[in-house]
Structure formats: C-alpha cells, structure tokens
Design an enzyme around this catalytic site. Structure first.
Site, PDB file in Angstrom:
ATOM      1  N   ASP A  49       0.840  -1.208   0.000  1.00  0.00           N
ATOM      2  CA  ASP A  49       0.000   0.000   0.000  1.00  0.00           C
ATOM      3  C   ASP A  49       0.872   1.254   0.000  1.00  0.00           C
ATOM      4  O   ASP A  49       0.360   2.376  -0.070  1.00  0.00           O
ATOM      5  CB  ASP A  49      -1.013  -0.010   1.153  1.00  0.00           C
ATOM      6  CG  ASP A  49      -0.356  -0.019   2.522  1.00  0.00           C
ATOM      7  OD1 ASP A  49       0.889  -0.141   2.603  1.00  0.00           O
ATOM      8  OD2 ASP A  49      -1.086   0.085   3.525  1.00  0.00           O
ATOM      9  N   SER A  50       2.205   1.061   0.004  1.00  0.00           N
ATOM     10  CA  SER A  50       3.114   2.197  -0.229  1.00  0.00           C
ATOM     11  C   SER A  50       2.874   2.783  -1.612  1.00  0.00           C
ATOM     12  O   SER A  50       3.366   3.869  -1.912  1.00  0.00           O
ATOM     13  CB  SER A  50       4.578   1.746  -0.093  1.00  0.00           C
ATOM     14  OG  SER A  50       4.841   0.617  -0.895  1.00  0.00           O
ATOM     15  N   ASP A  88      -1.187  -6.091  -0.376  1.00  0.00           N
ATOM     16  CA  ASP A  88      -1.497  -5.497   0.928  1.00  0.00           C
ATOM     17  C   ASP A  88      -2.986  -5.260   1.087  1.00  0.00           C
ATOM     18  O   ASP A  88      -3.651  -4.793   0.147  1.00  0.00           O
ATOM     19  CB  ASP A  88      -0.819  -4.118   1.028  1.00  0.00           C
ATOM     20  CG  ASP A  88       0.347  -4.110   1.986  1.00  0.00           C
ATOM     21  OD1 ASP A  88       0.458  -5.032   2.821  1.00  0.00           O
ATOM     22  OD2 ASP A  88       1.159  -3.169   1.884  1.00  0.00           O
ATOM     23  N   LYS A 118      -1.339  -9.393   2.728  1.00  0.00           N
ATOM     24  CA  LYS A 118      -0.587  -8.957   3.918  1.00  0.00           C
ATOM     25  C   LYS A 118      -1.452  -7.994   4.706  1.00  0.00           C
ATOM     26  O   LYS A 118      -2.167  -7.174   4.101  1.00  0.00           O
ATOM     27  CB  LYS A 118       0.726  -8.281   3.501  1.00  0.00           C
ATOM     28  CG  LYS A 118       1.495  -7.704   4.696  1.00  0.00           C
ATOM     29  CD  LYS A 118       2.938  -7.368   4.364  1.00  0.00           C
ATOM     30  CE  LYS A 118       3.138  -6.024   3.722  1.00  0.00           C
ATOM     31  NZ  LYS A 118       2.675  -4.869   4.507  1.00  0.00           N
ATOM     32  N   GLU A 120      -1.466  -5.521   8.543  1.00  0.00           N
ATOM     33  CA  GLU A 120      -0.645  -4.950   9.624  1.00  0.00           C
ATOM     34  C   GLU A 120      -1.270  -5.240  10.990  1.00  0.00           C
ATOM     35  O   GLU A 120      -2.494  -5.225  11.124  1.00  0.00           O
ATOM     36  CB  GLU A 120      -0.505  -3.435   9.432  1.00  0.00           C
ATOM     37  CG  GLU A 120       0.285  -3.074   8.201  1.00  0.00           C
ATOM     38  CD  GLU A 120       0.532  -1.571   8.054  1.00  0.00           C
ATOM     39  OE1 GLU A 120       0.219  -0.800   8.991  1.00  0.00           O
ATOM     40  OE2 GLU A 120       1.043  -1.178   6.989  1.00  0.00           O
ATOM     41  N   GLU A 187       9.188  -4.471  10.603  1.00  0.00           N
ATOM     42  CA  GLU A 187       9.619  -3.152  10.103  1.00  0.00           C
ATOM     43  C   GLU A 187      10.215  -2.283  11.203  1.00  0.00           C
ATOM     44  O   GLU A 187       9.634  -2.158  12.297  1.00  0.00           O
ATOM     45  CB  GLU A 187       8.424  -2.422   9.452  1.00  0.00           C
ATOM     46  CG  GLU A 187       8.814  -1.043   8.925  1.00  0.00           C
ATOM     47  CD  GLU A 187       7.884  -0.457   7.891  1.00  0.00           C
ATOM     48  OE1 GLU A 187       6.918  -1.124   7.472  1.00  0.00           O
ATOM     49  OE2 GLU A 187       8.147   0.699   7.490  1.00  0.00           O
TER      50      GLU A 187
HETATM   51  O1  KIV Z   1       3.500  -1.099   1.596  1.00  0.00           O
HETATM   52  C1  KIV Z   1       4.668  -1.539   1.552  1.00  0.00           C
HETATM   53  O2  KIV Z   1       5.420  -1.322   0.603  1.00  0.00           O
HETATM   54  C2  KIV Z   1       5.107  -2.350   2.685  1.00  0.00           C
HETATM   55  C3  KIV Z   1       6.575  -2.625   2.792  1.00  0.00           C
HETATM   56  C4  KIV Z   1       7.271  -1.393   3.169  1.00  0.00           C
HETATM   57  C5  KIV Z   1       6.860  -3.748   3.689  1.00  0.00           C
HETATM   58  O3  KIV Z   1       4.328  -2.727   3.498  1.00  0.00           O
END
Ligand code: KIV
Length: 273
Positions: A49-50, A88, A118, A120, A187
């Site tokens: 989600d980056s 994510d 994924k 969090e 992280e």
């Molecule tokens: O969103 C992302 O790119 C991430 C990584 C930084 C692990 O969660």
C-alpha cells in the site's frame, strides 16, 4: 498442458519452508513492467500500500482503497510469472471484524489471482489471521512499525530500541506466527530484537529497516532505485534513476523543440528494450 500448469509460481508454503534457509528476496512493484523485471530475481513481489505514497503522492498509506490495491495487484500478476505475489490489505478493509477481513481478502484473491495478502498488526490481529488462514487465505503479517497506524503512532519511529520495550513486539510476533501466518514483515525494529524474533518464531521474518538478522529482506523498489524524493535512512540505493530519467526527458524536450524528432518515414515497429 494448460498455461497454468506449465508455469510454476512460488506459493505461500514455499516461502514458509524457507525458515532458516536461503534468504527470501522480496521487493515491491505496482505495475506490470516493473513486475516483469523484479520477477526474474525475487521470490516475492509485494503490491504494497506504499503505492499510495509512490504512485499517488499521498503523505501516508491511510487514503489507499481496496479498489486501488486490486487494480495494481492485477497488473503485477499480468507482468510476473514466477514470484509469489502478495497484495497489501489497505487501512479500513480488515480491522472492523474477521468477517470484513475475509470478504476483502476474497475480493483480492478472486479479482487479482495473487497468492496471498498482507495485513498490519500483531496480537490484536491474531484472531483475524487465524480466521483467514483456516479458510484458504494465506496471510503475511506485518509487525514493528505499522505505517497504517500513523495517526495513533504520531511519527514513523524505530521500534524496540530499549530492551524494556521488547515484550509487546515479541508477543505480536509470536501471536501472528501461532495464528497461522506463513511469514511476517518486521519493520524498523532494532537488530537485537529482530534477531530474537527470528530465532523465536516458527515462520520466516522479512525485515525492512530491521537488520540482516531476518530470514529475508524487503524494500520499496522506487526507494532502492533512487526514484523517491525522500527515503528512510536505512535504505541502501542500488540505482539512481531519478537523475537518469530527468536527463532523458530533457533530451526529448530538446529534440522536440529543435524539431529533431523522428517523422512518419520511420515505420512504427516495436523493438525489444
Ligand atoms: O506497503 C509496503 O510497501 C510495505 C513494505 C514497506 C513492507 O508494506
């Protein structure tokens, strides 16, 4: 033989089996062409989600939606053949209940055909991780610094610098592992704590800003390529594409302005780059 059976993609169990084995190589990608490049060298491609920061210029990942993740997840699946693609789950798509998480995860798997999701959070998400894993959704956890919680954290700060603050993070790691996640991103966690987590839990740890004492590493592709305007201090740069792109754009603009541009006499053929 169908195309599907001819191409063997890595699976969540393949990654789970790498605990204490060959280090897991993971990078982010959000679109088909970079996915094809990354796919040749990585075990896992993370559609992180980056993308909210990198593609859309948001300050945080909070505004990212499920539809945004699905669109880019689908693109990465089209561009890659071998790596496990993990998408994510964005903020707000899984925290309300385990049922909400299941519905969001199913949309991701059905609409992108990726191999895992994924999410969090540590102990507080363990019940959800178990619910998903027991129902056919492979889950990668994400503990330590969890960027989606920025509004309650206040800032992006390294976790577990003092030994006195280790216990909740160790409990998070154990809870996610016991709940059935196949791996966990750790992280911004100090090296001794990352080492302790890696030695203690049964699943592979994938570090970002968490030292080499993990079972694998992940970076945001644009950060390591020198394309992001700001990067965390721990990021090692493997390229400096920002200036190279600017020089290319400058060359193009100068050709257009001086009318030194290929005309219609050039046959419009595709060539491999
Ligand atoms: O969103 C992302 O790119 C991430 C990584 C930084 C692990 O969660």
């Amino acid at each position: 033989m169908s195309i599907q059976s001819a191409i063997k993609r890595k699976t969540a169990p393949d990654i789970r089996a790498r605990k204490n084995g060959e280090p897991i190589v993971m990078l982010t990608s959000y679109h088909a062409h970079t996915a094809a490049l990354v796919d040749r060298h990585c075990d896992v491609i993370l559609v992180g989600d980056s993308l909210g920061n990198v593609m859309h210029g948001f300050e945080t990942t909070v505004p990212v939606t499920l539809d945004m993740m699905i669109l880019q997840g689908h693109a990465v699946m089209r561009g890659s053949k071998h790596a496990l693609v993990v998408v994510d789950m964005p903020f707000g798509s899984y925290e309300a209940s385990k049922e909400q998480a299941f519905h969001s995860a199913v949309r991701i798997l059905k609409e992108t055909h990726c191999g895992a999701v994924k999410l969090e959070g540590g102990a507080r998400m363990a019940e959800t991780v178990a619910f998903l894993s027991e129902r056919g959704v492979p889950v990668m956890g994400h503990i330590g610094l969890t960027p989606q919680s920025i509004n309650t954290l206040g800032s992006f700060r390294a976790q577990g610098r003092d030994e006195s603050s280790w216990d909740p993070i160790l409990r998070d790691a154990q809870a996610i592992s016991d709940a059935g996640a196949f791996s966990v991103v750790v992280e911004a966690v100090a090296e001794p704590l990352a080492r302790k987590i890696t030695e203690t839990i049964a699943i592979p740890t994938i570090g970002i800003g968490a030292s080499a004492a993990c079972d694998g590493q992940v970076l945001v592709l644009e950060d390591m390529l020198g394309l992001s305007p700001r990067t965390p201090k721990f990021v090692r740069r493997y390229g400096n594409l920002g200036p190279a792109i600017e020089a290319a754009v400058q060359g193009y603009a100068s050709d257009v302005r001086s009318r030194a541009f290929p005309g219609p006499e050039h046959v419009y053929e595709m060539k491999k780059s």
